[in-house]
Motif scaffolding. Sequence first.
Motif, PDB file in Angstrom:
ATOM      1  N   HIS A   1       0.758  -1.118  -0.033  1.00  0.00           N
ATOM      2  CA  HIS A   1       0.012   0.136   0.080  1.00  0.00           C
ATOM      3  C   HIS A   1       0.745   1.442   0.050  1.00  0.00           C
ATOM      4  N   SER A   2       1.934   1.434   0.790  1.00  0.00           N
ATOM      5  CA  SER A   2       2.775   2.415   0.910  1.00  0.00           C
ATOM      6  C   SER A   2       3.628   2.765  -0.110  1.00  0.00           C
ATOM      7  N   HIS A   3       4.021   1.560  -0.857  1.00  0.00           N
ATOM      8  CA  HIS A   3       4.905   1.609  -1.984  1.00  0.00           C
ATOM      9  C   HIS A   3       3.953   2.185  -3.081  1.00  0.00           C
ATOM     10  N   VAL A   4       2.767   1.626  -3.415  1.00  0.00           N
ATOM     11  CA  VAL A   4       1.961   2.001  -4.531  1.00  0.00           C
ATOM     12  C   VAL A   4       1.356   3.443  -4.174  1.00  0.00           C
ATOM     13  N   THR A   5       0.828   3.962  -3.003  1.00  0.00           N
ATOM     14  CA  THR A   5       0.168   5.140  -2.637  1.00  0.00           C
ATOM     15  C   THR A   5       1.196   6.542  -2.775  1.00  0.00           C
ATOM     16  N   LEU A   6       2.428   6.349  -2.100  1.00  0.00           N
ATOM     17  CA  LEU A   6       3.530   7.009  -2.078  1.00  0.00           C
ATOM     18  C   LEU A   6       3.880   7.523  -3.664  1.00  0.00           C
ATOM     19  N   THR A   7       4.151   6.448  -4.437  1.00  0.00           N
ATOM     20  CA  THR A   7       4.698   6.751  -5.783  1.00  0.00           C
ATOM     21  C   THR A   7       3.288   7.286  -6.677  1.00  0.00           C
ATOM     22  N   LYS A   8       2.174   7.048  -6.626  1.00  0.00           N
ATOM     23  CA  LYS A   8       1.052   7.712  -7.165  1.00  0.00           C
ATOM     24  C   LYS A   8       1.210   9.143  -6.714  1.00  0.00           C
ATOM     25  N   GLU A   9       1.033   9.382  -5.419  1.00  0.00           N
ATOM     26  CA  GLU A   9       1.087  10.878  -4.923  1.00  0.00           C
ATOM     27  C   GLU A   9       2.283  11.615  -5.506  1.00  0.00           C
ATOM     28  N   LEU A  10       3.588  10.850  -5.772  1.00  0.00           N
ATOM     29  CA  LEU A  10       4.586  11.672  -6.255  1.00  0.00           C
ATOM     30  C   LEU A  10       4.383  11.977  -7.751  1.00  0.00           C
ATOM     31  N   ILE A  11       4.053  11.135  -8.472  1.00  0.00           N
ATOM     32  CA  ILE A  11       4.049  11.303 -10.089  1.00  0.00           C
ATOM     33  C   ILE A  11       2.983  12.303 -10.227  1.00  0.00           C
ATOM     34  N   LYS A  12       1.926  12.118  -9.623  1.00  0.00           N
ATOM     35  CA  LYS A  12       0.710  13.415  -9.761  1.00  0.00           C
ATOM     36  C   LYS A  12       1.233  14.709  -9.537  1.00  0.00           C
ATOM     37  N   ARG A  13       2.425  14.747  -8.642  1.00  0.00           N
ATOM     38  CA  ARG A  13       3.058  16.159  -8.528  1.00  0.00           C
ATOM     39  C   ARG A  13       4.170  16.384  -9.237  1.00  0.00           C
ATOM     40  N   ASP A  14       4.269  15.676 -10.489  1.00  0.00           N
ATOM     41  CA  ASP A  14       5.591  15.732 -11.457  1.00  0.00           C
ATOM     42  C   ASP A  14       6.797  15.553 -10.962  1.00  0.00           C
ATOM     43  N   ILE A  15       6.631  14.405  -9.878  1.00  0.00           N
ATOM     44  CA  ILE A  15       8.064  13.950  -9.645  1.00  0.00           C
ATOM     45  C   ILE A  15       8.321  12.679 -10.330  1.00  0.00           C
ATOM     46  N   LEU A  16       9.497  12.497 -10.975  1.00  0.00           N
ATOM     47  CA  LEU A  16       9.799  11.121 -11.480  1.00  0.00           C
ATOM     48  C   LEU A  16      10.274  10.243 -10.400  1.00  0.00           C
ATOM     49  N   VAL A  17       9.803   8.952 -10.443  1.00  0.00           N
ATOM     50  CA  VAL A  17      10.260   7.942  -9.256  1.00  0.00           C
ATOM     51  C   VAL A  17      11.151   7.205 -10.029  1.00  0.00           C
ATOM     52  N   VAL A  18      12.104   6.805  -9.552  1.00  0.00           N
ATOM     53  CA  VAL A  18      12.996   5.754  -9.729  1.00  0.00           C
ATOM     54  C   VAL A  18      13.245   4.606  -8.693  1.00  0.00           C
TER      55      VAL A  18
END
Length: 633
Positions: free
Chosen positions: A461-478
């Motif tokens: 849950h935290s992996h997926v939720t954090l990632t979605k929250e970051l990319i919607k803020r225009d932050i590239l996730v690696v």
Amino acid sequence: MAEYIKFKVPAKQVSETKGVGNLIEKAEEEGVKTAWHRFLEQQPQCGFGLLGICCRNCNMGPCRIDPFGAGPTKGVCGADADTIVARNILRMIAAGAAAHSDHARDIVHVFKGAATGEFKGYRLTDVEKLKGLAQILGIDIEGKSESEIASEVAHILELEFGKPDDEPLKLLMATAPKKRIKVWERLGVMPRAIDREICECMHRTHMGVDADPASLLLHGVRTSLADGWSGSMMATYLSDILFGTPKPIKTTANLGVLKEDYVNIIVHGHNPILSMKIAEVAQSEEMQKLAKKYGAKGVNVAGMCCTGNEVLVRLGIPPAGNFLMQELAIITGAVEAMVVDYQCLMPSLVDVAGCYHTKIITTEPKAHIPGAVHIEFKPEKADEIAKEIVKIAIENFQNRPKERVFIPKHKSEVVAGFSVEAILEALGGTLEPLINALREGTIKGIVGVVGCNNPKVKHNHSHVTLTKELIKRDILVVGTGCWGIAAAMHGLLTPEAAKMAGEGLRAVCETLGIPPCLHMGSCVDCSRILIVLGALAEALGVDIPDLPVAGSAPEWMSEKAVSIGTYFVASGVFTHLGVVPPVLGSQKVTRLLTDEIEDLLGGKFYVEPDPVKAAETIYNVIIEKRKKLKWPV
């Protein structure tokens, strides 16, 4: 082998990933305990241990400190809560650095044997990367054969573990940004040799040695740097040279990659030396024919944890799951063999497999599990041993009770394999497009998300939720490790996932045809993230703490994650932890790690279990860094 299930797991609530709840319910019906059941049986967990204020470092104890001051405030030797907590954290760093760097030692051994021709089953696949590594290590490659160059590289890297002088590690000096190196030199934390720093961790934490929390933690920094910028770094470099540097590759992920009418073999652990061979042999025409002889349609190989990531990024072998799903794969009733090397292997695998027909096959001299079939892997007999293991799995197909097979059908498409070289290729061979996108604000920043699963928090849950929250803020996730598999199973690793991103990041992804989240490999491949950070800092003429970047381990559980988090903080990265570390028993250590260390190293730890709140804080940190660079926000 059925057991009495005392505590029922709320199956629909413990995981974000489809299929997990169904298999937990199947396990309970069949009297099979999983990690979640054992977690419930452990409640309430030791409060002293959770706070980090218990010590067993000598036989005058165990000692524990009363966090409320009503009981003992010091151990028998006089160590207080600050000393005990710092010693415990230092030992975690030592174990984590030892795990990743000993992995590297095994890779160096096979790399050297491939170079000399001793290990016929292995070859030098990426020769250009070999030459590049040799040159940054100061080796003259002119007129030398591939074998000669590789042998010289192996010699230098072997000395990284235990050279007798105080000179800094060569690989670190060759790859870390010059401004960072000056910070480490000023603080006196430049690592000298990997084994030496780990050994000193154990010495410092022995009864009667270092009692100063700051001194203890600074040596933890030194040890973690030896891991990140040398041990893990060489494991990544040499794995690429041996097996090929990853390029974007398509496959699928989740338990649905298992096939009902096939022999299913799962490779699990962290070392690609064996798993790459198992995958190669299993897919051979000879083994596929043998499987048909035993009534199967063929042989299907799937991955688990970081060994799964290794074969994913190079061969497109589909991952069946991440750490907390290893038992569930067996509970499907469709796995003939789980072949393991080391790290993140639950001893419970043998207990769970005993309820089904699955064989657990251990292969490493340093990782035995009572009750498993042990076939020791020797690189000089790589093909022969891999064939023996695959045959055992094939012959076991006839023992599968078909009526007990239940494979959840869920699986998602994946594009993985974004090495540094692959990212550069996608950008046209230079970092300039990425730098321009960052400078203009099309991409606000970059966050590396890594780490494990932990039954203390909802699975994935935290992996997926954090990632979605970051990319919607225009932050590239690696990211790497179990995060990579979580992101894969939830559809975040495809170009189509760009629709979940903010307008700027979405435009970049659509132009380049890449996902908004880039899977960079296994957990040792966090070193790839370090390389990218170093290159960005050098290109911009700043230090890593100045970059609009951050790190996160939302569901961490292993000591390796403690070492990884520490070397990211030491490299100047604001680093989020989603599971509370065992430090709260010491206000001093907590303050050092989450506040004061930033003045020394430019990075610090930030603890927040709520992934939405964590994403907001990370975003704000990135915005502040952009302001200091005078970039638009």
